[in-house]
Structure formats: structure tokens, C-alpha cells
Scaffold this active site. Structure first.
Site, mmCIF file in Angstrom:
data_model
loop_
_atom_site.group_PDB
_atom_site.id
_atom_site.type_symbol
_atom_site.label_atom_id
_atom_site.label_comp_id
_atom_site.label_asym_id
_atom_site.label_seq_id
_atom_site.Cartn_x
_atom_site.Cartn_y
_atom_site.Cartn_z
ATOM 1 N N LYS A 28 -7.933 1.395 2.769
ATOM 2 C CA LYS A 28 -7.778 1.575 1.321
ATOM 3 C C LYS A 28 -8.978 0.954 0.621
ATOM 4 C CE LYS A 28 -3.502 1.561 -1.205
ATOM 5 N NZ LYS A 28 -2.335 0.760 -1.510
HETATM 6 C C1 E4P Z 1 0.009 2.221 -3.615
HETATM 7 O O1 E4P Z 1 -0.684 2.400 -2.675
HETATM 8 C C2 E4P Z 1 0.251 0.908 -4.247
HETATM 9 O O2 E4P Z 1 0.513 -0.006 -3.201
HETATM 10 C C3 E4P Z 1 1.487 0.880 -5.114
HETATM 11 O O3 E4P Z 1 2.112 2.128 -5.157
HETATM 12 C C4 E4P Z 1 1.350 0.174 -6.400
HETATM 13 O O4 E4P Z 1 2.595 0.204 -7.060
HETATM 14 P P1 E4P Z 1 2.961 -0.756 -8.275
HETATM 15 O O5 E4P Z 1 2.303 -0.244 -9.498
HETATM 16 O O6 E4P Z 1 4.461 -0.653 -8.370
HETATM 17 O O7 E4P Z 1 2.502 -2.142 -7.892
#
Ligand code: E4P
Length: 216
Positions: free
Chosen positions: A83
């Protein structure tokens, strides 16, 4: 549409995997920090548990440092997806990793134009954060719709991974739009399964089943 779980909690991942519907996992630094364990240890365990793609995020922000971290993450297991944040150096890293055959998930995407650039860089997945857009008064799912439209025009291979999902409504929209993946907290996975009419109906059937005469 593929369903990923958005957590670094191994117990939650095992529970979701047990349903037989889980295609992959996404983590982020916040989710890893919640486990109180080292990132490498947690990702190694998750990759052994789930055969599908498992996203682990780099913690640095410069080209050289991100590339080094990305290579270390990719060495954890074959199913790791690295990522990378949607910043200029991040896009350069995505291009380099794509050429090296390493899969990437470009994170913290909040606009269709950012998503178009990630696709041009060769990202495997783009992660628009729909819940965080909703939180600041935008329509997160409109961004997903626009990304899908752009990707369709130009035939990009990048898969749209709907992230920051907060409700079954987000999932319904994502499926109707034809998004490739949605990553869901365990709570939302449970919400997708449950319907009050299913519970009432089952209770009634079971009560009536108890009245069925047994053969003599
Ligand atoms: C995605 O890859 C992220 O980990 C995640 O969906 C972020 O979500 P949040 O806005 O609820 O922290």
C-alpha cells in the site's frame, strides 16, 4: 465484486474467512497499531491465514525509503500487496514496483483525477476512501462512479477497491456500480448478512416445525 476485510485483527480475519466469502485483507498503520504487535509479525500471520491479496502499508514518504520498505513488505509472502500513499513520490514508487512485478494498492485517494494518475502509474488497486469523503460533506460514492467511468474509457487494468466503508449502503452502491472490490469492517460484513425479517421468519418456521405431527 470481491469482498476484503479491513482489519489487522487476526481473530476477526479468521471469523470472516470462516464464512467462506473472504477474498482478501486490507490493513493500514492505524489498524496495525491497534494490535499492539510488530507489523511484520502481524502481516506474516495474516498472509498464512488468507490466500488472497493482503495489503500492508509503507510508513515512509520519500521515494527511496518507500521503495526499500515496499521490497521488504513484498518479501513477506507472495500474496502481499504494497500500500502506497497517493503522493508524487508514491506514484513514482508504484511505477517502479509495477515494472518489478510487485502488486500495489494506492491509498488515501479522494478524487477521480488522483485515481486516473494511479492507474497510469500501473497500480493494481486504487482505494477511494468513501466514508472519509462523506464525513466532510462530499458524496464518496460519486467519486467511485467517476473513477469507474474514467477507467472504462481508457481501459485501465487497475481495480477499484472501495475503502473506508461505513455501512451496507456503501456496499450496495459499490456492487451496483460494478466496483471490483470493497473492503469492509467485520461489523459491516455482519450487517450484510442480517435482516430482521429473516430472523422473525425463521423463528416462526421453527415454532411451526415443533407442531408438525410425528409419524406413528
Ligand atoms: C483502506 O484500505 C483503509 O484501511 C480503510 O478503509 C480506512 O477506513 P476508515 O476511514 O474507516 O479509517
Amino acid at each position: 465484486m470481491k469482498i476484503f476485510i479491513d482489519t489487522a485483527d487476526v481473530g476477526e480475519i479468521s471469523e470472516a474467512a470462516g464464512l467462506g466469502l473472504l477474498d482478501g485483507v486490507t490493513t493500514n498503520p492505524t489498524l496495525i497499531a491497534r494490535t499492539g504487535r510488530p507489523m511484520r509479525e502481524v502481516l506474516t500471520e495474516i498472509c498464512a491465514l488468507v490466500p488472497g491479496p493482503v495489503s500492508g502499508e509503507v510508513l515512509s514518504t520519500t521515494y527511496d525509503e518507500m521503495l526499500k520498505e515496499a521490497r521488504e513488505l513484498a518479501a513477506i509472502a507472495d500474496n502481499i500487496v504494497v500500500k502506497i500513499p497517493l503522493i508524487a513520490d508514491g506514484l513514482r514508487v508504484v511505477r517502479t514496483l509495477t515494472e518489478a512485478g510487485i502488486k500495489t494498492n494506492v491509498t488515501l485517494c479522494f478524487s477521480p483525477l488522483q485515481a486516473a494518475l494511479a492507474a497510469k502509474a500501473g497500480a493494481t488497486y486504487i482505494s477511494p476512501f468513501v466514508g472519509r469523503l462523506d464525513d466532510v460533506g462530499h458524496e464518496g460514492m460519486d467519486v467511485v462512479d467517476q473513477i469507474l467511468e474514467i477507467y472504462d474509457h481508457y481501459d485501465f487494468d487497475t481495480q477499484v477497491l472501495v475503502a473506508s466503508v461505513r455501512s451496507p449502503g456503501h456496499v450496495l452502491h459499490a456492487m451496483r456500480m460494478g466496483a471490483h472490490v470493497a473492503t469492509l469492517p467485520l461489523k459491516v460484513i455482519h450487517q450484510l448478512i442480517k435482516h430482521p425479517l429473516t430472523d422473525v421468519g425463521l423463528e416462526r418456521f421453527l415454532a411451526d416445525a415443533a407442531k408438525i405431527a410425528k409419524p406413528k
